[in-house]
Design a protein around this motif. Structure first.
Motif, PDB file in Angstrom:
ATOM      1  N   THR A   4       0.811  -1.213   0.000  1.00 31.05           N
ATOM      2  CA  THR A   4       0.000   0.000   0.000  1.00 31.05           C
ATOM      3  C   THR A   4       0.845   1.264   0.000  1.00 31.05           C
ATOM      4  O   THR A   4       0.298   2.363  -0.010  1.00 31.05           O
ATOM      5  N   GLY A   5       2.151   1.119   0.048  1.00 23.83           N
ATOM      6  CA  GLY A   5       3.033   2.272   0.013  1.00 23.83           C
ATOM      7  C   GLY A   5       4.401   1.872  -0.488  1.00 23.83           C
ATOM      8  O   GLY A   5       4.856   0.757  -0.244  1.00 23.83           O
ATOM      9  N   THR A   7       8.432   3.814  -1.535  1.00 28.15           N
ATOM     10  CA  THR A   7       9.267   4.991  -1.696  1.00 28.15           C
ATOM     11  C   THR A   7      10.681   4.532  -2.019  1.00 28.15           C
ATOM     12  O   THR A   7      11.094   3.433  -1.642  1.00 28.15           O
ATOM     13  N   ARG A  58      -0.501   3.553   4.714  1.00 23.19           N
ATOM     14  CA  ARG A  58      -1.220   4.162   3.586  1.00 23.19           C
ATOM     15  C   ARG A  58      -0.317   5.004   2.711  1.00 23.19           C
ATOM     16  O   ARG A  58      -0.658   5.321   1.583  1.00 23.19           O
ATOM     17  N   GLY A  59       0.849   5.395   3.232  1.00 22.07           N
ATOM     18  CA  GLY A  59       1.769   6.203   2.447  1.00 22.07           C
ATOM     19  C   GLY A  59       3.162   6.169   3.043  1.00 22.07           C
ATOM     20  O   GLY A  59       3.321   6.047   4.259  1.00 22.07           O
ATOM     21  N   LEU A  60       4.164   6.253   2.180  1.00 23.87           N
ATOM     22  CA  LEU A  60       5.566   6.270   2.594  1.00 23.87           C
ATOM     23  C   LEU A  60       6.312   7.349   1.827  1.00 23.87           C
ATOM     24  O   LEU A  60       5.999   7.611   0.667  1.00 23.87           O
ATOM     25  N   VAL A  75       5.630   8.152   7.366  1.00 17.33           N
ATOM     26  CA  VAL A  75       4.674   7.052   7.232  1.00 17.33           C
ATOM     27  C   VAL A  75       3.285   7.563   7.571  1.00 17.33           C
ATOM     28  O   VAL A  75       3.102   8.200   8.609  1.00 17.33           O
ATOM     29  N   ARG A 106      -4.222   4.172  -0.360  1.00 16.12           N
ATOM     30  CA  ARG A 106      -2.867   4.608  -0.703  1.00 16.12           C
ATOM     31  C   ARG A 106      -2.843   6.131  -0.859  1.00 16.12           C
ATOM     32  O   ARG A 106      -3.692   6.696  -1.537  1.00 16.12           O
ATOM     33  N   PRO A 108      -0.144   9.140  -1.924  1.00 11.44           N
ATOM     34  CA  PRO A 108       1.181   9.635  -2.331  1.00 11.44           C
ATOM     35  C   PRO A 108       1.524  10.927  -1.591  1.00 11.44           C
ATOM     36  O   PRO A 108       0.657  11.737  -1.292  1.00 11.44           O
TER      37      PRO A 108
END
Length: 174
Positions: A4-5, A7, A58-60, A75, A106, A108
């Motif tokens: 889900t993430g 980077t 949900r995001g990185l 995070v 997700r 960004p």
């Protein structure tokens, strides 16, 4: 469990000049896994960062939080943003109370540092995309002064050591 993430950038906690990049992936179960690319020519990859959080990732984002010269790991865990800084080979979380809502699994992110003349650290503008729209927010790093805590701890430790030497009674030892 799904990714889900993701980077990619300079390895967390290392200066950009080392040339070591990292790929970091997050999952719907809260796992964060990283791999360090230590030699691009020969394709040498080593296991790097590994963490397990309690909420879905949900995001990185790998970005320098406070102009410290090395990347930190941003995070979005569940509904909250967390920032993990790597200082002297140890992991320190920067306290944040930023709530990220929405139904997106997700999210960004991007970061742009902005010079702050009032402090040695830069401010930043965090960009987050949800449901096809970008939103921005400015943050200012909150740093703690550990000098007074260190002095008090040192004085207390020396006092207890002197007391133990002068009066080695059971209540002092305990």
């Amino acid at each position: 469990e799904v990714f889900t993430g993701a980077t990619f950038g300079a390895a967390p906690g290392l200066n950009d000049s080392t040339g070591i990049d990292s790929l970091v992936l997050g999952t719907s179960t809260g796992r964060i896994m990283g791999w360090d690319i230590t030699d691009e020519v020969n394709g040498t990859v080593e296991e790097g960062l590994s963490m397990t959080l309690s909420e879905p990732v949900r995001g990185l984002l790998l970005a320098d939080c406070c102009s410290g010269g090395s990347n930190d790991l941003w995070v979005i865990e569940g509904d909250y943003l967390r920032i993990f800084m790597f200082m002297s080979h140890s992991l320190v979380e920067m306290p944040r109370s930023l709530e990220i809502g929405g139904d997106d699994s997700r999210i960004p992110m991007a970061l742009h540092n902005v010079e702050n003349n009032a402090t040695e650290f830069d401010d930043g503008i965090l960009l987050i995309e949800q449901d096809g729209a970008w939103s921005t927010m400015q943050y200012t790093p909150h740093t703690m002064d550990y000098t007074s805590t260190t002095i008090v701890t040192l004085i207390l430790a020396i006092s207890l050591l002197v007391l133990l030497i002068l009066r080695p009674e059971w209540y002092v030892i305990n």
